[in-house]
Design a protein around this motif. Structure first.
Motif, PDB file in Angstrom:
ATOM      1  N   UNK A  60       0.840  -1.193   0.000  1.00  0.00           N
ATOM      2  CA  UNK A  60       0.000   0.000   0.000  1.00  0.00           C
ATOM      3  C   UNK A  60       0.874   1.240   0.000  1.00  0.00           C
ATOM      4  N   UNK A  61       0.510   2.187  -0.834  1.00  0.00           N
ATOM      5  CA  UNK A  61       1.236   3.468  -0.914  1.00  0.00           C
ATOM      6  C   UNK A  61       0.437   4.522  -0.156  1.00  0.00           C
ATOM      7  N   UNK A  62       0.730   4.649   1.126  1.00  0.00           N
ATOM      8  CA  UNK A  62       0.033   5.620   1.980  1.00  0.00           C
ATOM      9  C   UNK A  62       0.711   6.970   1.823  1.00  0.00           C
ATOM     10  N   UNK A  63      -0.079   8.008   1.561  1.00  0.00           N
ATOM     11  CA  UNK A  63       0.455   9.358   1.300  1.00  0.00           C
ATOM     12  C   UNK A  63       0.001  10.367   2.335  1.00  0.00           C
ATOM     13  N   UNK A  64      -0.494   9.923   3.479  1.00  0.00           N
ATOM     14  CA  UNK A  64      -1.056  10.872   4.441  1.00  0.00           C
ATOM     15  C   UNK A  64      -0.057  11.742   5.145  1.00  0.00           C
ATOM     16  N   UNK A  65       1.226  11.397   5.116  1.00  0.00           N
ATOM     17  CA  UNK A  65       2.229  12.180   5.836  1.00  0.00           C
ATOM     18  C   UNK A  65       2.704  13.396   5.053  1.00  0.00           C
ATOM     19  N   UNK A  66       2.461  13.445   3.742  1.00  0.00           N
ATOM     20  CA  UNK A  66       2.940  14.574   2.935  1.00  0.00           C
ATOM     21  C   UNK A  66       2.252  15.886   3.330  1.00  0.00           C
ATOM     22  N   UNK A  67       0.966  15.822   3.578  1.00  0.00           N
ATOM     23  CA  UNK A  67       0.262  17.041   4.001  1.00  0.00           C
ATOM     24  C   UNK A  67       0.726  17.500   5.374  1.00  0.00           C
ATOM     25  N   UNK A  68       1.056  16.553   6.254  1.00  0.00           N
ATOM     26  CA  UNK A  68       1.523  16.932   7.583  1.00  0.00           C
ATOM     27  C   UNK A  68       2.841  17.667   7.549  1.00  0.00           C
ATOM     28  N   UNK A  69       3.736  17.305   6.615  1.00  0.00           N
ATOM     29  CA  UNK A  69       5.016  17.999   6.506  1.00  0.00           C
ATOM     30  C   UNK A  69       4.809  19.454   6.116  1.00  0.00           C
ATOM     31  N   UNK A  70       3.949  19.693   5.125  1.00  0.00           N
ATOM     32  CA  UNK A  70       3.705  21.069   4.671  1.00  0.00           C
ATOM     33  C   UNK A  70       2.997  21.878   5.752  1.00  0.00           C
ATOM     34  N   UNK A  71       2.018  21.278   6.415  1.00  0.00           N
ATOM     35  CA  UNK A  71       1.293  21.997   7.471  1.00  0.00           C
ATOM     36  C   UNK A  71       2.184  22.273   8.678  1.00  0.00           C
ATOM     37  N   UNK A  72       3.096  21.359   8.988  1.00  0.00           N
ATOM     38  CA  UNK A  72       4.004  21.583  10.114  1.00  0.00           C
ATOM     39  C   UNK A  72       4.935  22.754   9.832  1.00  0.00           C
ATOM     40  N   UNK A  73       5.447  22.839   8.611  1.00  0.00           N
ATOM     41  CA  UNK A  73       6.329  23.961   8.274  1.00  0.00           C
ATOM     42  C   UNK A  73       5.573  25.281   8.285  1.00  0.00           C
ATOM     43  N   UNK A  74       4.355  25.290   7.748  1.00  0.00           N
ATOM     44  CA  UNK A  74       3.554  26.516   7.791  1.00  0.00           C
ATOM     45  C   UNK A  74       3.179  26.930   9.199  1.00  0.00           C
ATOM     46  N   UNK A  75       2.868  25.966  10.058  1.00  0.00           N
ATOM     47  CA  UNK A  75       2.541  26.288  11.454  1.00  0.00           C
ATOM     48  C   UNK A  75       3.759  26.819  12.203  1.00  0.00           C
ATOM     49  N   UNK A  76       4.930  26.268  11.903  1.00  0.00           N
ATOM     50  CA  UNK A  76       6.155  26.766  12.537  1.00  0.00           C
ATOM     51  C   UNK A  76       6.415  28.222  12.150  1.00  0.00           C
ATOM     52  N   UNK A  77       6.203  28.560  10.887  1.00  0.00           N
ATOM     53  CA  UNK A  77       6.355  29.955  10.468  1.00  0.00           C
ATOM     54  C   UNK A  77       5.307  30.845  11.137  1.00  0.00           C
ATOM     55  N   UNK A  78       4.110  30.318  11.340  1.00  0.00           N
ATOM     56  CA  UNK A  78       3.082  31.089  12.032  1.00  0.00           C
ATOM     57  C   UNK A  78       3.430  31.362  13.482  1.00  0.00           C
ATOM     58  N   UNK A  79       4.015  30.383  14.159  1.00  0.00           N
ATOM     59  CA  UNK A  79       4.450  30.592  15.551  1.00  0.00           C
ATOM     60  C   UNK A  79       5.545  31.644  15.614  1.00  0.00           C
ATOM     61  N   UNK A  80       6.489  31.599  14.675  1.00  0.00           N
ATOM     62  CA  UNK A  80       7.537  32.624  14.651  1.00  0.00           C
ATOM     63  C   UNK A  80       6.960  34.001  14.367  1.00  0.00           C
ATOM     64  N   UNK A  81       6.005  34.082  13.459  1.00  0.00           N
ATOM     65  CA  UNK A  81       5.407  35.377  13.138  1.00  0.00           C
ATOM     66  C   UNK A  81       4.633  35.982  14.293  1.00  0.00           C
ATOM     67  N   UNK A  82       4.021  35.149  15.129  1.00  0.00           N
ATOM     68  CA  UNK A  82       3.270  35.670  16.269  1.00  0.00           C
ATOM     69  C   UNK A  82       4.160  35.999  17.454  1.00  0.00           C
ATOM     70  N   UNK A  83       5.309  35.363  17.545  1.00  0.00           N
ATOM     71  CA  UNK A  83       6.192  35.592  18.696  1.00  0.00           C
ATOM     72  C   UNK A  83       7.217  36.687  18.445  1.00  0.00           C
ATOM     73  N   UNK A  84       7.621  36.906  17.215  1.00  0.00           N
ATOM     74  CA  UNK A  84       8.642  37.889  16.897  1.00  0.00           C
ATOM     75  C   UNK A  84       8.011  39.197  16.450  1.00  0.00           C
ATOM     76  N   UNK A  85       8.698  40.285  16.740  1.00  0.00           N
ATOM     77  CA  UNK A  85       8.244  41.609  16.311  1.00  0.00           C
ATOM     78  C   UNK A  85       8.807  41.973  14.950  1.00  0.00           C
ATOM     79  N   UNK A  86      10.023  41.536  14.654  1.00  0.00           N
ATOM     80  CA  UNK A  86      10.648  41.865  13.381  1.00  0.00           C
ATOM     81  C   UNK A  86      10.126  40.930  12.304  1.00  0.00           C
ATOM     82  N   UNK A  87       9.880  41.514  11.116  1.00  0.00           N
ATOM     83  CA  UNK A  87       9.429  40.766   9.937  1.00  0.00           C
ATOM     84  C   UNK A  87       8.187  39.943  10.236  1.00  0.00           C
ATOM     85  N   UNK A  88       7.303  40.466  11.044  1.00  0.00           N
ATOM     86  CA  UNK A  88       6.107  39.710  11.420  1.00  0.00           C
ATOM     87  C   UNK A  88       5.202  39.486  10.220  1.00  0.00           C
TER      88      UNK A  88
END
Length: 319
Positions: A60-88
């Motif tokens: 079986x070729x399970x592909x469910x982890x690919x979306x999690x990688x992209x969402x994890x990177x986007x969420x990490x950038x969102x946490x940085x944007x909310x915590x930092x004042x520069x380049x928010x």
């Protein structure tokens, strides 16, 4: 009723203080941060479960982890944007872009894992115990070689070739066409047929996680989009949320080389006329009596030099 309870009943309730715009903004950022952190945890859980599920079998070729990688990177950038004042704003825009791609990827993962894989799996022979497990032992040399095993189907019997460590179901195997019409009659790389049942449950859980990530990703993207354009520097430190308005005259900056335009009253070409008028002849009383009608200097300078910006000092000749 006691006197204390009567006094409490008669006393009017004090109105709650209205929160300032700074407090509202701070509370909104804190709630958004919790939402993005929850999105990050869900994405990481999807990645871990997807990789574990994809490595359970080779069939079986399970592909469910690919979306999690992209969402994890986007969420990490969102946490940085909310915590930092520069380049928010730049960080939040990048987070929204990656979250948008992750939302699309999670939708495709739900379709692939939930429709093309789950709906094509028939677990009835596995639950009935009609599937067999073949292994050649612990020797690695036999892992890549196929072995012929007897297969007794519902209508006919035949032989099929399987690899070591394979759970196969003869009820789902088409002996006449060699299993061409059904691709999920065997599961390669499992340790027992019970692992196939647990794999089926894991795929369902992974599909539900992608569905939850799809909904939560849309909500997170909307919240970050509403926060990225809010200007926090417009709120005063005392929390009043109001910036004192500057008068047009106060905002005028005098430059020694810039020409001076007439003011709103139109009475003089120079706003600080006292710098360019000579003192009136007479005593100081005459100057104090007519402070608003100074005598015009016959030859005023065209521009204001630096020394004219100093306080006026009476000049005279000493005998």
């Amino acid at each position: 009723m006691t006197p204390g309870s009567t006094r409490e009943a008669t006393e009017p309730k004090k109105p709650k203080p209205t929160p300032s715009p700074a407090d509202l903004m701070r509370r909104r950022r804190r709630n958004s941060l919790w939402l993005v952190v929850g999105m990050l945890c869900l994405a990481l859980l999807t990645v871990a479960l997807g990789i574990y599920t994809a490595t359970r079998t080779e069939s079986l070729s399970v592909t469910g982890y690919t979306s999690g990688i992209i969402l994890a990177f986007g969420s990490f950038l969102g946490v940085l944007g909310l915590c930092l004042e520069e380049n928010r704003k730049q960080l939040l825009v990048a987070a929204i872009v990656f979250l948008s791609f992750g939302i699309v990827a999670s939708f495709f993962c739900v379709v692939v894992d939930g429709v093309f894989i789950l709906l094509s799996l028939d677990m009835r022979p596995l639950r009935a115990g009609r599937c067999q497990y073949y292994t050649s032992g612990n020797s690695y040399i036999y892992e890549n070689y196929y072995a012929s095993v007897p297969c007794q189907g519902l209508l006919e019997s035949c032989s099929m070739k399987v690899k070591s460590g394979t759970c196969y179901c003869c009820d789902l195997y088409d002996c006449a066409n060699g299993g061409y019409l059904n691709n999920h009659y065997e599961f390669v790389g499992v340790r027992s047929c019970q692992d196939v049942l647990s794999l089926y449950t894991l795929i369902w859980v992974l599909t539900l996680l992608n569905l939850a990530a799809f909904v939560l990703g849309i909500l997170t993207t909307a919240v970050l989009g509403s926060i990225k354009d809010m200007k926090t520097h417009a709120i005063s430190p005392d929390g009043s949320g109001q910036v004192p308005a500057l008068h047009p005259r106060d905002s005028t900056v005098l430059s020694p080389t810039a020409p001076l335009l007439p003011d709103g009253a139109g009475s003089s070409l120079y706003p600080n006329a006292s710098l360019y008028f000579a003192p009136a002849a007479g005593t100081e009383a005459s100057q104090s009596s007519l402070p608003d009608t100074p005598r015009l200097d016959p030859h005023p300078p065209p521009f204001a030099p630096f020394y004219n910006l100093l306080p006026y000092k009476a000049q005279g000749f000493s005998a």
